[in-house]
Design an enzyme around this catalytic site. Structure first.
Site, PDB file in Angstrom:
ATOM      1  CB  SER A 122      -0.974  -0.400   1.207  1.00 36.46           C
ATOM      2  OG  SER A 122      -2.110   1.059   1.271  1.00 36.46           O
TER       3      SER A 122
ATOM      4  CG  HIS B  27      -5.934  -2.242   0.260  1.00 37.33           C
ATOM      5  ND1 HIS B  27      -4.741  -1.976  -0.900  1.00 37.33           N
ATOM      6  CD2 HIS B  27      -5.036  -1.711   1.236  1.00 37.33           C
ATOM      7  CE1 HIS B  27      -3.492  -1.148  -0.214  1.00 37.33           C
ATOM      8  NE2 HIS B  27      -3.896  -0.738   0.455  1.00 37.33           N
TER       9      HIS B  27
END
Length: 697
Positions: free
Chosen positions: A553, A668
């Site tokens: 991320s 994610h």
């Protein structure tokens, strides 16, 4: 367009090469890969996966790594994390028979036994099979104080967008004709048994540029969503979302707060009164966090009168309700400290403090004389966390974990007692002969940056130890020691070393540590990480030929920057679910919500800086980069797979070596089920083993 024009003027003034690169952002040849679910983009993904997977999965180590990672992830002797709700202990559990998990319960008395008897509430795998969906558990929110009715959040494939369904804990089933909120990026909280406060996509013009809702409505039981009543509206230009949450204490006090996310870190906070929402005069980064003995407890990352940034303070609810905010300081961390977490029991506040990245826990109590505290006795040199508490009693559970110490669960009676150890995770790897040490590196501006190294006590200090290093460096998130069975089994047992760097941008030393690396100041984050690498080399712990790095991320952006700015420092780079095209990030997935962290292309000096650090923009032909392993997921609706795809395509265009893999599920966090997690872990470890340990024997 005005911001883009201003940016071009700035870049034209600095030289034609930068201007040409900026112009390229409007003629990007890989914009078609931003079509996340488009047929052409997915065909490209399929071809890339077909090229990468054999390289990794055909390695003889892959099957072993996968089996070991899966065994650890699905072990039945893991600690079942407790959730004190409704007079019970709830737990969400995954294992080999339930890869998507079961939501279950037992009594608090039975939980103390070595083998509790669990009753299943929801079998997520069975529910998915019955409905033809790949449901991923995203938690539950229960109506206090009864804690019988709950809103269960389910995500298809692991996306941030969820569906809410009402569940009755006592009956053990979904409520017939109960609340159902269809799939959306949304937030819901209970107002009473028949009313929800909901922010979601209500239709055109109700979400921000980042895809989050900014309209808050009340939803009544038995009524369609079309009849929901609006009570507050943010604006389409807000960076994040509008939502609501309720704080309660054991004396029956209740406060409903509405937060309007003007930026990722800064919000407008309102109190919901019988006359409607009333704005509170609070600093933007100050948040009501708990309600105890009629006192609203606030966490603040801004100075608030005499309350310093990073502290916790309180104010009487009765005064808050009248718009009077005279905060009383509860605790202010020192310069090498930060508040890591808060918890609550019937009568007490639990506070976890990081002290030079080592956990400390305290019980704070409010009385006629104000706030008093007492420390809790827990192991040192570890990370401490509040697992759960309840308003029904002063019982709570704490966790303690370290690099070489398996996670341990402690029971606490906050009224008077000290923590009592109740469960410990069995060791997942042989830690004998290993040592965890803390060092400091000196960054480019002289700042001391701490980091941890886990390695063999007798490892030769000649730069030959294969080493994996990670960090995050953003969003005020702290990276602290934790027990990772898979890292220990797959890497440390095989002679590797592990490094965790506490670079700026995180929250290890409070908001100042974070603010030092926000927006155009971010270069210090990347300098910190490089400084840790050089310090490792100076200590002869490892060398550039034996050092691999990984991050996900925002940490994936960190990896991309380190690879493009310092390719000579790393032999291997794993870039997970990353941001990489920083000149387009505001237009991809939820990117517009992170402007408060990264800056915006609409601001000339921030745009120039974003171009300077953007890995996608800074890749160059002819430079010798380490061959990276880039992985992402199709279901990621937060960062999105677009960054990873475009970066790999650019590397291919430049004739640069790379590996790319895109998983089709997991969102994610790549957490669709335990098998996916084990697969991703095994693929990454094979890559590091190939690069740092050589071919399989």
């Amino acid at each position: 367009m005005r911001g883009i024009a201003a940016l071009l003027l700035v870049l034209l003034a600095t030289g034609p090469s930068l201007a040409q690169t900026a112009a390229m952002t409007t003629t990007d040849p890989y914009r078609w890969l931003e079509d996340k679910d488009g047929a052409r983009a997915l065909a490209w993904v399929e071809a890339e996966n077909a090229r990468t997977l054999p390289r990794l999965q055909d390695d003889r180590r892959y099957a072993t790594f996968y089996a070991e990672a899966l065994t650890i992830a699905s072990a039945r002797d893991r600690i079942p994390a407790p959730d004190l709700t409704g007079g019970r202990v709830l737990n969400f559990w995954r294992d080999a028979e339930h890869p998507h998990g079961v939501w279950r319960w037992t009594t608090e008395a039975d939980y103390a036994n070595p083998e509790p008897h669990w009753a299943t509430l929801i079998d997520v795998d069975a529910l998915g099979r019955a409905e033809g969906k790949s449901w991923v558990w995203k938690g539950a929110t229960c109506l206090q104080p009864e804690e019988r009715l709950c809103l269960v959040a389910l995500s298809e494939g692991g996306e941030d967008a969820v569906e809410y369904r009402e569940f009755d804990l006592v009956a053990g089933r979904f409520v017939n004709n109960g609340f159902v909120l269809p799939k959306s990026k949304q937030d819901a909280t209970w107002l009473d048994a028949d009313t929800l406060l909901v922010s979601r996509d209500w239709g055109p013009g109700t979400t921000t540029a980042s895809g989050y809702p900014f309209v808050l409505k009340t939803v009544k039981r038995g009524e369609p969503l079309a009849r929901a009543t609006e009570i507050f509206r943010g604006a389409v230009g807000d960076q994040v979302s509008t939502g609501a949450y309720t704080l309660r204490d054991s004396q029956g006090h209740q406060a409903v707060f509405i937060t309007r996310g003007l930026t990722f870190f800064g919000a407008e906070t309102l109190l919901l009164t019988p006359h409607g929402p009333v704005r509170l005069d609070l600093p933007a980064r100050t948040r009501p966090s708990a309600l105890i003995d009629g006192q609203v407890v606030f966490s603040t990352s801004d100075r608030w009168g005499d309350v310093p940034a990073g502290a916790i303070a309180s104010a009487p609810l009765a005064e808050v309700e009248h718009g009077v905010l005279r905060p009383a300081l509860i605790f202010a961390p020192g310069p090498r400290q930060s508040i890591e977490g808060l918890g609550q029991t019937r009568n007490h506040l639990l506070v976890v403090v990081n002290d030079n990245v080592r956990g400390r826990a305290f019980v704070w109590s409010h009385g006629p004389g104000g706030w008093t505290s007492r420390p809790l006795t827990l192991p040192d040199n570890a990370t401490v966390g509040v697992v759960t508490g309840t308003l029904r009693s002063d019982h709570a559970y704490l966790s303690v974990t370290g690099f070489l110490s398996p996670t341990t669960l402690y029971a606490l009676d906050a009224a008077a007692g000290q923590p009592v150890r109740v469960r410990t995770t069995p060791a997942r790897f042989d830690a004998s002969g290993l040592v965890a040490e803390q060092f400091e590196a000196t960054s480019s501006d002289g700042t001391r940056v701490p980091y941890f190294v886990v390695h063999r006590r007798n490892a030769p200090l000649d730069g030959t130890t294969p080493t994996i290093m990670t960090a995050y460096g953003g969003f005020e998130l702290s990276m602290t020691p934790s027990y990772s069975g898979s890292m220990g089994k797959l890497w440390l047992e095989r002679g590797g070393a592990f490094v965790l760097a506490n670079i700026r941008g995180g929250g290890e030393f409070g908001p100042g540590w974070h603010d030092a690396g926000r927006k155009t100041h971010r270069q210090v984050i990347y300098d910190d990480f490089a400084a840790v690498a050089r310090d490792l080399f100076a200590r002869r712990i490892t060398s550039a030929a034996k050092l691999g790095i990984y991050g996900g991320s925002n940490g994936g952006l960190l990896m991309g920057v380190e690879m493009t700015q310092h390719p000579e420092l790393w032999r291997a780079v794993t870039i997970q679910v990353p941001l990489l095209d920083m000149e387009r990030y505001e237009q991809i997935a939820a990117g517009a919500s992170w402007v408060d962290e990264y800056g915006s292309m609409s601001v000339p000096d921030e745009a120039a800086f974003l171009h300077q650090i953007s890995p996608y923009a800074q890749l160059r032909r002819g430079v010798v980069y380490p061959e990276p392993y880039i992985w992402t997921t199709t279901k990621d609706d937060r960062v999105g797979p677009q960054h990873a795809r475009k970066f790999a395509a650019r590397m291919h265009e430049f004739g640069l070596p790379y590996l790319f893999y895109e998983d089709t599920a997991g969102g994610h966090s790549g957490d669709a089920d335990i098998a996916q997690g084990a697969r991703l872990q095994a693929l990454q470890m094979v890559y590091f083993a190939q690069k740092l340990m050589g071919p399989a024997l």
